[in-house]
Design a protein around this motif. Structure first.
Motif, PDB file in Angstrom:
ATOM      1  N   UNK A 180     -25.925 -63.173  -8.457  1.00  0.00           N
ATOM      2  CA  UNK A 180     -27.356 -63.175  -8.744  1.00  0.00           C
ATOM      3  C   UNK A 180     -28.069 -63.901  -7.632  1.00  0.00           C
ATOM      4  N   UNK A 181     -29.363 -63.900  -7.704  1.00  0.00           N
ATOM      5  CA  UNK A 181     -30.092 -64.498  -6.582  1.00  0.00           C
ATOM      6  C   UNK A 181     -29.995 -66.026  -6.601  1.00  0.00           C
ATOM      7  N   UNK A 182     -29.512 -66.555  -5.514  1.00  0.00           N
ATOM      8  CA  UNK A 182     -29.436 -68.003  -5.342  1.00  0.00           C
ATOM      9  C   UNK A 182     -30.032 -68.325  -3.978  1.00  0.00           C
ATOM     10  N   UNK A 226     -32.166 -61.821  -1.280  1.00  0.00           N
ATOM     11  CA  UNK A 226     -31.889 -61.564  -2.709  1.00  0.00           C
ATOM     12  C   UNK A 226     -30.431 -61.197  -2.958  1.00  0.00           C
ATOM     13  N   UNK A 233     -25.839 -63.773  -2.752  1.00  0.00           N
ATOM     14  CA  UNK A 233     -24.840 -64.302  -3.696  1.00  0.00           C
ATOM     15  C   UNK A 233     -24.449 -63.194  -4.671  1.00  0.00           C
ATOM     16  N   UNK A 250     -37.810 -64.052   1.331  1.00  0.00           N
ATOM     17  CA  UNK A 250     -38.699 -65.193   1.564  1.00  0.00           C
ATOM     18  C   UNK A 250     -39.781 -64.853   2.580  1.00  0.00           C
ATOM     19  N   UNK A 309     -39.107 -61.905  -8.024  1.00  0.00           N
ATOM     20  CA  UNK A 309     -37.680 -61.807  -8.355  1.00  0.00           C
ATOM     21  C   UNK A 309     -36.798 -61.338  -7.201  1.00  0.00           C
ATOM     22  N   UNK A 310     -37.191 -60.254  -6.575  1.00  0.00           N
ATOM     23  CA  UNK A 310     -36.290 -59.657  -5.573  1.00  0.00           C
ATOM     24  C   UNK A 310     -36.931 -59.591  -4.194  1.00  0.00           C
ATOM     25  N   UNK A 311     -37.858 -60.485  -3.970  1.00  0.00           N
ATOM     26  CA  UNK A 311     -38.599 -60.461  -2.711  1.00  0.00           C
ATOM     27  C   UNK A 311     -37.943 -61.401  -1.698  1.00  0.00           C
ATOM     28  N   UNK A 340     -21.583 -64.103 -11.985  1.00  0.00           N
ATOM     29  CA  UNK A 340     -22.875 -63.996 -12.674  1.00  0.00           C
ATOM     30  C   UNK A 340     -23.001 -65.059 -13.756  1.00  0.00           C
ATOM     31  N   UNK A 388     -32.690 -67.153   1.647  1.00  0.00           N
ATOM     32  CA  UNK A 388     -32.941 -66.674   0.300  1.00  0.00           C
ATOM     33  C   UNK A 388     -32.855 -65.177   0.136  1.00  0.00           C
ATOM     34  N   UNK A 433     -23.698 -68.336 -12.078  1.00  0.00           N
ATOM     35  CA  UNK A 433     -25.055 -68.507 -11.538  1.00  0.00           C
ATOM     36  C   UNK A 433     -26.064 -68.716 -12.658  1.00  0.00           C
TER      37      UNK A 433
END
Lengths: 248, 248
Positions: free
Chosen positions: A110-112, A104, A107, B76, B72-74, B22, A102, B25
């Motif tokens: 955007x985040x997938x 960030x 992808x 895992x 959002x941008x963290x 984008x 995961x 996604x």
DNA sequence: GAATTATCATGTATTATTTACACAATATAA
DNA sequence: TTATATTGTGTAAATAATACATGATAATTC
């Protein structure tokens, strides 16, 4: 909402309970999820993995795993089986979740977040169903130029497989139903990347006593044909050894 | 978009490339993600797991793992470390991803996919930071009445741990830095749920030669005190045995 | 301070497992 | 008929796993 202000020392540590979980959940950030299948096959004494060309312009020419987006109400395992089935027409194959990736930035759109599954199948048992995107069996050794973080995913699944086939008889999923001991040994050697002593390898498998002698022989080999065997999955399931050995 | 209709036999199998990832996604269904930490500790010869009361009214009174929503941008792993740190103040602990759980009905507020992490820590090394929600160490044996699918998650992490401590010296994370061989053996017995022969257990660990004799002794024990040892992680990392043994 | 208690520390014989290694038999191809 | 490639088999040596018993030591009790 519980706004009880009569908290005593005994219940002071109890938080206010949330009555509307739906409201809560919809307030969470949400992410697209995909499953990616690392589908291993074995052919010509080499371990292969099923790949296609990425259909993103961003990754033009790069190789990609077979994957798809998780549907609203689809179980994770079901999504992985769906991907597998779409490409190979197979339903009753080995498939196991390995790890979730995961980062960030993995992808470009955007985040997938993707959940990697590992699957093992006999290449000649199952016709590939769709020939789009240059779907093909790729040698595991020469991976490079892969889209996304797919190279990392394959590597982690490969390591997982190396470990797993030593403690569980998965490898048989990669062979035809009837196989010679040489084929079995070649498979182990290919996956583990080691050479094994032929006599000790045979001794080991015969001692386990999970091989059924088919009283048949290889055909069309340019040398003395070997006997064919089947793996006795039923017997294995009943006698599974409970591993226990501290050993590191 | 590529609408080239001059496809030749050679490139016929190539799909049209997607130029706007984008857009792609954002068209995917999206799901909230959480991380749940199964934090194991060891105390009074029992394996424990860190739990709180669920703060959902729906699960009133039920026990829950420590978890939180992925930001959002963290990354895992970062989310898992954050959860751990918020409750125990610890940063440099063992933590590993185990499995992702995504049954569509596992959360009463809508579909939430959770990534389970497993962590091991020495109970007395780290003060629990927040005493909300009856945060406490719960015996692994008496789990019941858990919120969500958390009982399943703990069970899978426990099985994972049982397997993992036999091939990797994780268990030392659960002990104080200096420990006696009896403590070490009690720990293995508690996690594996077996009894081990004391002499053979010692022999095994001494033969590995990863224990550093501290030339110190237990104190305040009502019997002859045992010697204390440290685990030599550095030496282990250098001499790690490359497992290789077909054995199932 | 003597006796009791609980645990520590240690070694050996037996069995099982792993490893290393060589040669005769058999089918195909030349 | 010969050459070739591979199958199939056994044993001795080394290593690892198991089962098992006794004296030593510190604290506690009497």
């Amino acid at each position: 909402m519980n706004t009880d202000d009569t908290l005593t020392p005994l219940n002071r540590s109890r938080s206010i309970l949330i009555a509307e979980p739906t409201k809560l959940v919809t307030s969470y950030p949400a992410f697209p999820i995909t499953v990616d299948c690392v589908i291993f096959g074995f052919e010509e004494n080499e371990l292969k993995v099923l790949l296609i060309r990425s259909d993103l312009q961003y990754f033009e020419g790069k190789w990609s795993l077979l994957g798809d987006v998780l549907k609203e109400t689809e179980a994770l395992d079901d999504a992985a089986y769906r991907v597998l089935c779409q490409r190979t027409g197979m339903t009753d194959v080995f498939l196991e979740q390995v790890k979730t990736f995961g980062s960030p930035s993995r992808h470009p759109g955007g985040r997938v977040i993707t959940i990697a599954y590992c699957s093992l199948l006999n290449i000649h048992h199952h016709e590939l169903k769709i020939y789009d995107n240059e779907l093909h069996w790729h040698n595991v050794k020469n991976l490079s130029d892969m889209a996304f973080d797919h190279q990392l995913i394959v590597e982690e699944c490969y390591q997982w497989l190396q470990k797993r086939i030593q403690e569980h008889p998965l490898a048989f999923n990669l062979l035809p139903e009837k196989f010679s001991l040489r084929e079995l040994q070649n498979l182990y050697e290919a996956i583990l990347g080691v050479e094994l002593d032929r006599r000790n390898f045979r001794k080991k498998f015969f001692a386990m006593d999970f091989l059924i002698d088919m009283e048949e022989f290889e055909e069309n080999v340019p040398h003395r044909p070997g006997k064919l065997y089947k793996f006795n999955f039923d017997k294995y399931e009943k006698n599974k050894r409970k591993w226990f050995a501290i050993d590191f």
